[in-house]
Scaffold this motif. Structure first.
Motif, mmCIF file in Angstrom:
data_model
loop_
_atom_site.group_PDB
_atom_site.id
_atom_site.type_symbol
_atom_site.label_atom_id
_atom_site.label_comp_id
_atom_site.label_asym_id
_atom_site.label_seq_id
_atom_site.Cartn_x
_atom_site.Cartn_y
_atom_site.Cartn_z
ATOM 1 N N ASN A 93 0.820 -1.209 0.000
ATOM 2 C CA ASN A 93 0.000 0.000 0.000
ATOM 3 C C ASN A 93 0.850 1.254 0.000
ATOM 4 N N VAL A 94 1.908 1.247 0.806
ATOM 5 C CA VAL A 94 2.778 2.429 0.851
ATOM 6 C C VAL A 94 3.471 2.626 -0.490
ATOM 7 N N MET A 95 3.877 1.505 -1.108
ATOM 8 C CA MET A 95 4.507 1.613 -2.434
ATOM 9 C C MET A 95 3.555 2.246 -3.444
ATOM 10 N N SER A 96 2.297 1.775 -3.435
ATOM 11 C CA SER A 96 1.357 2.313 -4.426
ATOM 12 C C SER A 96 1.086 3.782 -4.144
ATOM 13 N N THR A 97 1.045 4.147 -2.853
ATOM 14 C CA THR A 97 0.856 5.557 -2.529
ATOM 15 C C THR A 97 2.004 6.407 -3.057
ATOM 16 N N GLY A 98 3.214 5.869 -2.953
ATOM 17 C CA GLY A 98 4.366 6.593 -3.473
ATOM 18 C C GLY A 98 4.252 6.815 -4.969
ATOM 19 N N VAL A 99 3.825 5.773 -5.692
ATOM 20 C CA VAL A 99 3.683 5.905 -7.149
ATOM 21 C C VAL A 99 2.613 6.939 -7.491
ATOM 22 N N PHE A 100 1.487 6.896 -6.749
ATOM 23 C CA PHE A 100 0.424 7.870 -6.993
ATOM 24 C C PHE A 100 0.925 9.288 -6.749
ATOM 25 N N LEU A 101 1.718 9.426 -5.684
ATOM 26 C CA LEU A 101 2.224 10.759 -5.346
ATOM 27 C C LEU A 101 3.118 11.294 -6.466
ATOM 28 N N ILE A 102 3.965 10.428 -7.022
ATOM 29 C CA ILE A 102 4.821 10.870 -8.134
ATOM 30 C C ILE A 102 3.965 11.290 -9.329
ATOM 31 N N LEU A 103 2.948 10.473 -9.636
ATOM 32 C CA LEU A 103 2.103 10.786 -10.791
ATOM 33 C C LEU A 103 1.403 12.126 -10.625
ATOM 34 N N ILE A 104 0.822 12.337 -9.419
ATOM 35 C CA ILE A 104 0.077 13.582 -9.209
ATOM 36 C C ILE A 104 1.032 14.770 -9.166
ATOM 37 N N ALA A 105 2.213 14.556 -8.580
ATOM 38 C CA ALA A 105 3.142 15.679 -8.445
ATOM 39 C C ALA A 105 3.642 16.132 -9.801
ATOM 40 N N THR A 106 3.815 15.207 -10.752
ATOM 41 C CA THR A 106 4.259 15.652 -12.072
ATOM 42 C C THR A 106 3.171 16.415 -12.802
ATOM 43 N N ALA A 107 1.901 16.193 -12.421
ATOM 44 C CA ALA A 107 0.820 16.911 -13.094
ATOM 45 C C ALA A 107 0.558 18.264 -12.463
ATOM 46 N N TYR A 108 1.232 18.558 -11.349
ATOM 47 C CA TYR A 108 0.890 19.765 -10.586
ATOM 48 C C TYR A 108 1.370 21.021 -11.287
ATOM 49 N N THR A 109 0.491 22.013 -11.328
ATOM 50 C CA THR A 109 0.923 23.356 -11.713
ATOM 51 C C THR A 109 0.418 24.298 -10.622
ATOM 52 N N PRO A 110 1.232 25.282 -10.240
ATOM 53 C CA PRO A 110 0.826 26.146 -9.128
ATOM 54 C C PRO A 110 -0.441 26.926 -9.442
ATOM 55 N N LEU A 111 -1.040 27.406 -8.389
ATOM 56 C CA LEU A 111 -2.299 28.130 -8.510
ATOM 57 C C LEU A 111 -2.079 29.403 -9.333
ATOM 58 N N GLY A 112 -2.940 29.603 -10.322
ATOM 59 C CA GLY A 112 -2.825 30.801 -11.134
ATOM 60 C C GLY A 112 -1.932 30.647 -12.343
ATOM 61 N N GLN A 113 -1.383 29.422 -12.561
ATOM 62 C CA GLN A 113 -0.552 29.223 -13.749
ATOM 63 C C GLN A 113 -1.163 28.150 -14.633
ATOM 64 N N GLY A 114 -2.437 28.265 -14.855
ATOM 65 C CA GLY A 114 -3.078 27.304 -15.750
ATOM 66 C C GLY A 114 -3.680 26.129 -15.019
ATOM 67 N N GLU A 115 -4.341 25.288 -15.798
ATOM 68 C CA GLU A 115 -5.046 24.147 -15.224
ATOM 69 C C GLU A 115 -4.090 22.998 -14.963
ATOM 70 N N VAL A 116 -4.503 22.126 -14.018
ATOM 71 C CA VAL A 116 -3.731 20.905 -13.799
ATOM 72 C C VAL A 116 -4.175 19.875 -14.822
ATOM 73 N N ASP A 117 -3.265 18.943 -15.088
ATOM 74 C CA ASP A 117 -3.520 17.905 -16.072
ATOM 75 C C ASP A 117 -4.498 16.879 -15.491
ATOM 76 N N PRO A 118 -5.689 16.706 -16.062
ATOM 77 C CA PRO A 118 -6.652 15.802 -15.421
ATOM 78 C C PRO A 118 -6.410 14.325 -15.712
ATOM 79 N N VAL A 119 -5.587 13.997 -16.696
ATOM 80 C CA VAL A 119 -5.421 12.579 -17.050
ATOM 81 C C VAL A 119 -4.730 11.783 -15.935
ATOM 82 N N PRO A 120 -3.612 12.268 -15.349
ATOM 83 C CA PRO A 120 -3.057 11.527 -14.209
ATOM 84 C C PRO A 120 -4.023 11.454 -13.033
ATOM 85 N N HIS A 121 -4.848 12.482 -12.841
ATOM 86 C CA HIS A 121 -5.825 12.428 -11.752
ATOM 87 C C HIS A 121 -6.785 11.275 -11.957
ATOM 88 N N ALA A 122 -7.257 11.110 -13.204
ATOM 89 C CA ALA A 122 -8.184 10.015 -13.473
ATOM 90 C C ALA A 122 -7.505 8.670 -13.274
#
Lengths: 244, 106, 94, 111
Positions: free
Chosen positions: D36-65
């Motif tokens: 479970n911790v391993m999968s959480t780590g992978v999810f965190l990497i995926l979401i973190a690469t999709a992150y864009t700061p507030l006010g600099q455009g939209e976040v990528d919804p595909v990794p979120h899905a």
């Protein structure tokens, strides 16, 4: 291995070697991750461009149930497979006798379970324009099921198995049926006809939320329902002590 | 003014996550590990919120913080009852006929 | 974005980080479980603060889900763990 | 950029800790926690690469899905693994109990 192995910080040779390997792997992956350009072109623009045609306003729901809907369909089937696996392993360890249920707990269940169902429906409805959707709603429904299961109500044993099974396959069957209908009418698997995408997505989401809720609750129950016992039970229960 | 605070928030959140993760994987008391895992799930939901992924945060709040805790706790109890010999060992084979006969495990 | 709300969210996160100590030291299993419950409450507060701080109303729903499901783990603990092996210093021999 | 890097590294370290624990520790429940911790780590990497700061455009919804479906699947797989672990323990105890005495088997099955 002794019981207190985990307590000792000293590792044996193999474990040290493995620690070294893991550290090497992590360092390598860290180097790779730090070189990813932060201005990489994502798919956000493509999703935003097609948002109008997807029928829903939330980008995540659009990706889940329109652009990559076959992915979600197979994923719902994976959930069904998990239940089939658990049901083929064992029967669920339901409470033996009528246990005492404290009034506080009765109150908690009576207050929380309807609110959970309401919030689940709200989240499914909200999935079309804000955050939410089938998975979140289904998770809340599953939590309501867990709440009832964990209270050890005596009537849990008398839940009929057939509606349970129908509820489990309702979501996947509905999803596959709509996919095949779309294939028949528009020629594309899950290519919704023009103008109906919003309603179809909402219907699929509602059916899937129900199925996911039942799936999670029966995974928590830990096995298939005990049908043999239920048939024996009604004559054995009314005259207590006779079955001995 | 907001960016230093947010950066501090990020660093504290990441450090707490790592701390919890390390301890939940290395304590010898498995019940403590399960409680740490529930807290870990809660903090993961906060992390998804910080990552601007409210959909994922909703799912994690419902599943990670709400459902996996009961799952692990009931599995822990099931395994412990096996260990103590309280549970009937022939639970699956002849459960149908002698269900009423077995004494209630206490 | 309101920096004061974010600051208070940071302070609440700090209280969560301090509260982890009770999970390590908690003499009984109930202490540990109540710490997790407390984290749920603090999480609701942090989410409410962040929802005004980040100006995102969806976080209110996340807080609602948190508040609904926080009791579930505690209830399971009472029914399944505390019920048959609690009321003493709790240390699973696994 | 710094936020993405921070959370990616956190996810990476979580993945590494989970991998190490998965191999080294022997208790089945601990292994499931490690996965479970391993999968959480992978999810965190995926979401973190999709992150864009507030006010600099939209976040990528595909990794979120992707992560959304991944979380649901990981929870159901966890439940299946827990049932499997309980079942293994029940049946293995049953087999050992037929040959040996109770306390020895109980001790052996814990490690």
């Amino acid at each position: 291995m002794p019981k207190t192995r985990n307590r000792h910080k000293r590792l044996d040779g193999f474990q040290r070697l493995f620690l070294l390997l893991v550290v090497c792997l992590i360092t390598l992956l860290g180097c790779i991750l730090s070189t990813i350009p932060n201005s990489a072109p994502g798919l956000a623009d493509a999703v935003a461009r097609l948002q109008e045609r997807s029928g829903v306003k939330s980008p995540v729901t659009a990706v889940l149930l329109n652009f990559r809907a076959y992915d979600t369909m197979l994923e719902v089937v994976v959930l069904l497979l998990a239940v089939i696996g658990s049901w083929s392993l064992t029967k669920s360890p339901l409470p033996e006798q009528d246990t005492d249920i404290s009034p506080v707990q009765m109150g908690v269940v009576r207050l929380l379970a309807p609110v959970m169902c309401l919030v689940a429906a709200y989240l499914v409805w909200q999935g079309s324009h804000l955050a939410g959707g089938a998975f979140q709603g289904g998770a809340i429904l599953g939590a309501a099921g867990v709440l009832i299961l964990v209270s050890d109500f005596p009537w849990i044993r008398t839940i009929p198995a057939l509606p349970l099974r129908i509820g489990l396959v309702l979501g996947p069957l509905f999803f596959v049926g709509i996919a095949l209908c779309c294939l028949f009418f528009t020629g594309k698997l899950l290519g919704y006809p023009e103008g109906t995408a919003g309603w179809l997505i909402l219907l699929i989401e509602a059916a899937c939320a129900l199925s996911i809720g039942i799936t999670l609750a029966s995974l928590f129950a830990g096995g298939r329902p005990d049908n043999t016992m239920k048939k024996i039970q009604p004559p054995a229960k009314h005259p207590p002590g006779k079955s001995l | 003014m907001i960016y230093p605070i947010l950066t501090l928030f990020d660093i504290l959140l990441a450090l707490t996550l790592l701390w919890l993760g390390w301890h939940l994987l290395s304590t010898e008391d498995i019940f403590k590990a399960v409680v740490l895992f529930i807290s870990f799930g809660l903090l993961m939901a906060l992390t998804w919120v910080r990552m601007r992924a409210p959909d994922v945060a909703l799912a994690e709040a419902a599943l990670g913080a709400g459902l996996t805790g009961p799952l692990f706790l009931s599995a822990l109890r099931r395994m412990n009852r096996v260990l103590k010999g309280e549970r009937r060992l022939d639970s699956d084979e002849n459960r149908g006929e002698d269900h009423a006969k077995n004494p209630k495990p206490t | 974005m309101n920096w004061l709300h974010t600051l208070f969210a940071l302070i609440l996160l700090l209280t969560i980080a301090v509260g982890v100590i009770r999970i390590f030291k908690g003499p009984t299993a109930a202490d540990r479980m109540m710490t997790a419950q407390l984290f749920g409450t603090s999480g609701v507060a942090i989410l409410l603060l962040l929802s005004t701080g980040m100006n995102n109303l969806v976080l209110l729903d996340v807080a609602l889900v948190f508040a609904l499901l926080a009791a579930l783990a505690t209830l399971t603990f009472i029914r399944r763990t505390w019920h048959d092996s609690g009321r003493r210093k709790h240390d699973y021999p696994l | 950029m710094i936020t993405t890097l921070l959370y990616s590294m956190t996810g990476l370290i979580l993945f590494g800790m989970g991998l190490f624990t998965l191999i080294v520790h022997s208790h089945p429940l601990r292994k499931i926690l490690a996965v479970n911790v391993m999968s959480t780590g992978v999810f965190l990497i995926l979401i973190a690469t999709a992150y864009t700061p507030l006010g600099q455009g939209e976040v990528d919804p595909v990794p979120h899905a992707m992560v959304l479906t991944g979380i649901v699947v990981s929870v159901s797989v966890t439940a299946l693994a827990l049932i499997l672990a309980c079942r293994v323990q029940e049946t293995s105890n049953l087999d050992l109990l037929k040959k040996k005495t109770v306390p020895e088997t109980a001790k052996e099955s814990t490690t």
